[in-house]
Write a protein that holds these residues in place. Structure first.
Motif, PDB file in Angstrom:
ATOM      1  N   LEU A  14       0.831  -1.204   0.000  1.00 19.96           N
ATOM      2  CA  LEU A  14       0.000   0.000   0.000  1.00 19.96           C
ATOM      3  C   LEU A  14       0.865   1.254   0.000  1.00 19.96           C
ATOM      4  O   LEU A  14       0.628   2.194  -0.754  1.00 19.96           O
ATOM      5  CB  LEU A  14      -0.913  -0.020   1.225  1.00 19.96           C
ATOM      6  CG  LEU A  14      -2.087   0.959   1.260  1.00 19.96           C
ATOM      7  CD1 LEU A  14      -3.056   0.674   0.120  1.00 19.96           C
ATOM      8  CD2 LEU A  14      -2.813   0.859   2.591  1.00 19.96           C
ATOM      9  N   PHE A  18       1.143   3.947  -2.967  1.00 20.94           N
ATOM     10  CA  PHE A  18       0.788   5.331  -2.647  1.00 20.94           C
ATOM     11  C   PHE A  18       1.883   6.297  -3.098  1.00 20.94           C
ATOM     12  O   PHE A  18       1.610   7.325  -3.725  1.00 20.94           O
ATOM     13  CB  PHE A  18       0.549   5.474  -1.141  1.00 20.94           C
ATOM     14  CG  PHE A  18       0.076   6.841  -0.721  1.00 20.94           C
ATOM     15  CD1 PHE A  18      -1.282   7.130  -0.704  1.00 20.94           C
ATOM     16  CD2 PHE A  18       0.969   7.830  -0.358  1.00 20.94           C
ATOM     17  CE1 PHE A  18      -1.736   8.390  -0.328  1.00 20.94           C
ATOM     18  CE2 PHE A  18       0.533   9.094   0.015  1.00 20.94           C
ATOM     19  CZ  PHE A  18      -0.825   9.372   0.032  1.00 20.94           C
ATOM     20  N   LEU A 236      -4.178  -0.374  -5.799  1.00 18.31           N
ATOM     21  CA  LEU A 236      -4.062   0.322  -4.511  1.00 18.31           C
ATOM     22  C   LEU A 236      -5.420   0.416  -3.820  1.00 18.31           C
ATOM     23  O   LEU A 236      -5.536   0.181  -2.608  1.00 18.31           O
ATOM     24  CB  LEU A 236      -3.481   1.724  -4.742  1.00 18.31           C
ATOM     25  CG  LEU A 236      -3.152   2.543  -3.492  1.00 18.31           C
ATOM     26  CD1 LEU A 236      -1.955   1.939  -2.765  1.00 18.31           C
ATOM     27  CD2 LEU A 236      -2.849   3.986  -3.878  1.00 18.31           C
ATOM     28  N   ARG A 237      -6.449   0.732  -4.600  1.00 15.73           N
ATOM     29  CA  ARG A 237      -7.808   0.839  -4.047  1.00 15.73           C
ATOM     30  C   ARG A 237      -8.272  -0.489  -3.459  1.00 15.73           C
ATOM     31  O   ARG A 237      -8.832  -0.530  -2.347  1.00 15.73           O
ATOM     32  CB  ARG A 237      -8.762   1.277  -5.158  1.00 15.73           C
ATOM     33  CG  ARG A 237     -10.225   1.358  -4.750  1.00 15.73           C
ATOM     34  CD  ARG A 237     -11.115   1.222  -5.968  1.00 15.73           C
ATOM     35  NE  ARG A 237     -10.982  -0.098  -6.602  1.00 15.73           N
ATOM     36  CZ  ARG A 237     -11.499  -0.386  -7.789  1.00 15.73           C
ATOM     37  NH1 ARG A 237     -12.129   0.530  -8.480  1.00 15.73           N
ATOM     38  NH2 ARG A 237     -11.358  -1.616  -8.287  1.00 15.73           N
ATOM     39  N   ALA A 240      -6.388  -1.226  -0.206  1.00 15.25           N
ATOM     40  CA  ALA A 240      -6.852  -0.330   0.862  1.00 15.25           C
ATOM     41  C   ALA A 240      -8.245  -0.738   1.353  1.00 15.25           C
ATOM     42  O   ALA A 240      -8.509  -0.749   2.561  1.00 15.25           O
ATOM     43  CB  ALA A 240      -6.869   1.108   0.357  1.00 15.25           C
ATOM     44  N   PHE A 244      -8.641  -1.750   5.263  1.00 21.17           N
ATOM     45  CA  PHE A 244      -9.346  -0.833   6.165  1.00 21.17           C
ATOM     46  C   PHE A 244     -10.821  -1.180   6.349  1.00 21.17           C
ATOM     47  O   PHE A 244     -11.404  -0.864   7.391  1.00 21.17           O
ATOM     48  CB  PHE A 244      -9.201   0.604   5.660  1.00 21.17           C
ATOM     49  CG  PHE A 244      -7.777   1.089   5.664  1.00 21.17           C
ATOM     50  CD1 PHE A 244      -7.093   1.251   6.859  1.00 21.17           C
ATOM     51  CD2 PHE A 244      -7.114   1.349   4.481  1.00 21.17           C
ATOM     52  CE1 PHE A 244      -5.773   1.680   6.874  1.00 21.17           C
ATOM     53  CE2 PHE A 244      -5.790   1.774   4.475  1.00 21.17           C
ATOM     54  CZ  PHE A 244      -5.110   1.945   5.680  1.00 21.17           C
ATOM     55  N   VAL A 258     -13.619   4.524  -1.145  1.00 24.85           N
ATOM     56  CA  VAL A 258     -12.189   4.376  -0.859  1.00 24.85           C
ATOM     57  C   VAL A 258     -11.364   5.060  -1.942  1.00 24.85           C
ATOM     58  O   VAL A 258     -10.360   5.729  -1.656  1.00 24.85           O
ATOM     59  CB  VAL A 258     -11.810   2.880  -0.754  1.00 24.85           C
ATOM     60  CG1 VAL A 258     -10.291   2.711  -0.693  1.00 24.85           C
ATOM     61  CG2 VAL A 258     -12.451   2.251   0.472  1.00 24.85           C
ATOM     62  N   LEU A 262      -8.635   8.009  -1.318  1.00 26.83           N
ATOM     63  CA  LEU A 262      -7.244   7.783  -1.732  1.00 26.83           C
ATOM     64  C   LEU A 262      -6.768   8.868  -2.693  1.00 26.83           C
ATOM     65  O   LEU A 262      -5.660   9.395  -2.557  1.00 26.83           O
ATOM     66  CB  LEU A 262      -7.100   6.417  -2.400  1.00 26.83           C
ATOM     67  CG  LEU A 262      -6.828   5.218  -1.503  1.00 26.83           C
ATOM     68  CD1 LEU A 262      -6.787   3.950  -2.344  1.00 26.83           C
ATOM     69  CD2 LEU A 262      -5.530   5.382  -0.741  1.00 26.83           C
TER      70      LEU A 262
END
Length: 346
Positions: A14, A18, A236-237, A240, A244, A258, A262
């Motif tokens: 992640l 990012f 990445l989405r 995440a 989370f 999300v 982001l």
């Protein structure tokens, strides 16, 4: 996919993703300034809002199949850009006495402050800059993070799974081979084109603002980065959302929420990250070494110890243990030294 310790892998991935997208956003900001400087009137805020608004619809796509048309556009842009860099290297336009030598550059048009070029070094010299460069190369591993999503899209609706696997394997070899060829062309030709003045920041912004081919290349690169952004962003989405929301399969509306959070965080981070090359080097050194070398070695040792004689490849032998420990240490040491080099060269 690693069982125990999956959270650590997800968090490392992640962070790497990012930082990569923060670097992408910074690059897009520079490209928007170079390509549409008059439109934004030099306003940093307007450029960053334009970048966020442009990529948002692509980032909200539900799967990679929705991006196939934009990906082809980006692919064509890459081919043109590599060809242009090769042509300008051969025709000598940027050498002393050349048509575009000494003229205002794309960086000047974008209002980007010039940095001092790195001093020339020998072909086999090694220093802090070399460590920073190796760290940048580690970011190529980002392509691996999307492999599951690529496979799902490629295999969708397939009947003959064996033929599909063979096709995917062949496509992977061809893709990496083509990418390596393009990188070698741009790296070699770009370096030789500006060997008399030294490289300063993004290569594509060093070409003259009056060079029509360079104007097309900057626009083509802008399209390429824009179409590449959502490919990394979707991975990445999904990570995440899994970390989370603590759900194996989040709902589409949850993924969209999300994605918006982001994108807002990435856009904010890019405000404080003005140098795309430095972000690239720090990300590859700090997170790349961790994800590529250290974590896989540690988890391999742990998994094979737990499995004992039933471990894939047999029980953990002394020479295998030594090799894995060496790999983990290499990643840790390279992470520290590479990050220090990236900060030192800023």
């Amino acid at each position: 996919s690693v069982g125990h310790g999956k959270l650590a892998v997800d968090m490392a991935t992640l962070c790497m993703g990012f930082l990569s997208l923060t670097q992408f956003t910074t690059t897009l900001n520079d490209l928007f300034g170079a390509q549409f400087g008059r439109v934004f009137g030099g306003s940093e805020l307007k450029r960053r809002l334009a970048v966020a608004i442009t990529v948002l619809p692509l980032c909200l796509a539900r799967d990679l199949s929705a991006l196939k048309h934009t990906s082809m556009l980006g692919f064509a842009a890459v081919i043109y850009s590599a060809g242009f860099v090769a042509v300008r290297c051969i025709d000598g336009s940027y050498h002393p006495g050349g048509k575009f030598y000494g003229l205002p550059t794309g960086a000047d048009l974008a209002g980007i402050a010039k940095v001092s070029p790195a001093p020339p070094i020998g072909a086999w010299a090694f220093g802090w800059g070399s460590l920073s460069y190796v760290g940048s190369l580690n970011t190529a591993y980002n392509n691996h993070l999307n492999v599951p999503a690529y496979w799902r899209t490629f295999a969708k609706g397939s009947v003959d799974r064996l033929a599909t696997r063979r096709g995917f394997k062949l496509l992977t070899y061809l893709s990496f081979g083509f990418a390596a060829l393009v990188y070698m062309i741009v790296l070699t030709c770009g370096t030789f084109t500006f060997r008399d003045v030294g490289l300063q920041g993004l290569l594509l912004l060093q070409y003259a603002a009056a060079d029509p081919g360079a104007q097309i290349m900057r626009f083509a690169t802008l399209l390429s980065v824009l179409t590449c952004f959502p490919l990394f962003f979707q991975n990445l989405r999904d990570i995440a959302a899994s970390v989370f929301l603590r759900k194996a399969k989040p709902e589409p509306n949850e993924k969209s929420a999300v994605a918006m959070v982001l994108l807002a965080l990435i856009s904010t981070a890019s405000v404080f990250a003005q140098d795309a090359a430095q972000i690239l080097a720090i990300n590859g050194s700090l997170m790349g070494n961790l994800v590529i070398f250290t974590l896989p070695a540690i988890y391999s040792i742990a998994a094979r110890r737990r499995a004992g004689d039933n471990a894939i490849g047999g029980p953990l032998k002394q020479h295998t243990m030594a090799a894995l420990i060496a790999l983990a240490l290499y990643g840790a040491v390279s992470s520290v030294l590479g990050t220090k080099a990236a900060l030192k060269n800023s």
